[in-house]
Design an enzyme around this catalytic site. Sequence first.
Site, PDB file in Angstrom:
ATOM      1  N   TYR A 106       0.665  -1.248  -0.190  1.00 28.82           N
ATOM      2  CA  TYR A 106       0.041   0.028   0.078  1.00 28.82           C
ATOM      3  C   TYR A 106       0.779   1.097   0.007  1.00 28.82           C
ATOM      4  O   TYR A 106       1.856   1.221   0.678  1.00 28.82           O
ATOM      5  CB  TYR A 106      -0.800  -0.021   1.160  1.00 28.82           C
TER       6      TYR A 106
ATOM      7  N   GLU B 269      -3.643   7.379  -3.863  1.00 27.23           N
ATOM      8  CA  GLU B 269      -3.544   6.241  -3.247  1.00 27.23           C
ATOM      9  C   GLU B 269      -3.415   5.132  -4.280  1.00 27.23           C
ATOM     10  O   GLU B 269      -3.875   5.122  -5.465  1.00 27.23           O
ATOM     11  CB  GLU B 269      -4.774   5.631  -2.557  1.00 27.23           C
TER      12      GLU B 269
END
Lengths: 377, 294
Positions: free
Chosen positions: A101, A189
């Site tokens: 991530y 993101e």
Amino acid sequence: MDLHEYQAKECFRTAGIPVPPGKIARTPEQAEAIAMEYGGNVVVKAQVHSGGRGKAGGVKLAVDPADARKHAQNILGLEIKGLTVEKVLVTPTEEIDTEAYLGVLIDRSSQAPIFIVSAAGGIDIEEVAETRPDEVRRFVVDPRHGLLPHQAFWLADFLYDDPELIKQTAKIIGQLYEAFTNTGASMAEINPLITTPEGKVKAIDAKMSIDENELFRRPDIASLRDTSAEPKAETLAREAGLSFVKLDGEVGCCVNGAGLAMATMDLVKYYGGEPANFLDIGGSSNPDKVASALQIIASDPNVKSILFNIFGGITRCDDVANGIIEALSRIEIRAPIVIRLTGTNEELALEILQNAGFSAYASMDDVVEEAVRLARA
Amino acid sequence: MAIFSSSSTRLVVQGITGRDGSFHTRETMAYGTPVVAGVTPGKGGEIFIGPGDLTTPIYNSMDQAVSETDANTSLIFVPPAFAAGAIMEAAESGVDLVVAITEGVPVQDMVRAHAFARDRGVRVLGPNCPGLISPGKAKIGILPGHIVTEGPIGLVSRSGTLTYESVHQLTAMGLGQTTCVGIGGDPLIGTNFIDCLSAFESDQETEAIVMIGEIGGTDEQEAAEYISGDMSKPVVGFIAGQTAPPGRRMGHAGAIISGSSGTAAEKIKAFEDNGVGVANRPADIVGLVQEVLS
């Protein structure tokens, strides 16, 4: 303003981030043709502004073009958290070694961009941060200097042991920061950021949210807004300069000020009703604005009553009362309307409204109680 | 006494010649707060005509305005594209307090502007705020002067109209205010709840504080801990947005539940856990204030 995955990926590509190719299909046939172009092994991904696409059946792997068409058929028109899928992204399947991530957002408490990285990719980062804080590394960017190369390395170093992967990732982190600042984003993101068996780092998903306050100076980004992905009433409200959020209740709310508008919705609930919307009409007595607001609220078939809650501070209540009467003379509203006006020149305003045949109140509780009663009648 | 303002406040208005700037400057002058200068680049040398026979000189820059007039507080009505620049110009000019009314300032601009002001030790209130008013002493912003009255209550809020609503109810029950501060509805604001609570705690005339929060962020939760740990004066809270859906901005740029954080329930719980009374609805605020005062 949320961007779709394919739009965010375009911003990432512009910044140099390695993103697999992909094309948008609006029909199963288009999806089949794109899959053909990519050799058959593709992922078909719903493009909606909602998380949990995978769980909702909005992301499917296809083994050949016919399979891609079948999946697109199922996904297009699918409803995910109240939003209908109108477009799918068709992109070649990637071989995945690891998933991580990588995200950056504006952090309210440090008042600066904050990077968050975790080797636990592809899942809900909020949950990882909560339950396994050791698996998350954060870095607050000093706005005076921006993100420095060694800081990007420090973040990348948390994810991998292989120096080659660290090097590629540090570069991607710098590019992500560039995409973030160049678009006026409040969040960007990559989840997951993958490594392939060939040792390449790539972004196979992308999420971006753009600060609404940036759009006036970024027409290229503003033009990415997908009005088909939001209720029509919200598009109309934005065009009329009103701050509006559609909800599911039956009491329409027309209020001046965001805080008072939220408190009014809460009070509707307190008296046993459900608000149909959030609407901040601003401090104006302009009949045009009132008329647009009323039309937007009344176009919702669930609305059974409409309440006004106006505090006249700078604006005088009698001006607002006249504005409401003028707006109501122009349009026909079937739902009963109750009005509360308080503040400057309130007595005068109540008299004007009562003389014109409206139920007018000075107390917020009274008007909300009455609006809920009318909606339930 | 009052917080962040006093009878020695000397105001300079940035963006004094704009529609909102000129209107509210006149209101401020009419309230009796000295507006010693205005700034609009390109209009230096002109005179701003206030109410009655009041006038104020206009300068091209904050530097000129402050060195000529000894202004100590700036009030900003500059449009969003230039507001962060105006805040930084003010922070460098020598004023102690910058009150930024402008709504819609890009948040990445504010990241820089807040850092710039912090480095120079200058207090920023806002942006996207109604400013503050100390009844009978000073009005710096757009809070209407005639709804407030002097008294022992300090009020701090993220919302303008909810401030009006509560002040109106307090005043109607004979509870006047020391200072009412609107800290603003943006995600990044200069002066936060704790700054205001701490100032009210030190203010001799403030006996109780009303704190009006809303969804989004964790300022209220941190304030609740501060109240129970560091304050002797009673605080009454209210939180707007219990019915707000997650992920949607409720008018204010900062009023948004992100994921599962920043909900009204979480904030109300933080108040209750720290022994701070919370009003269920705006009409209950006054009753709770009367309770804590007696």
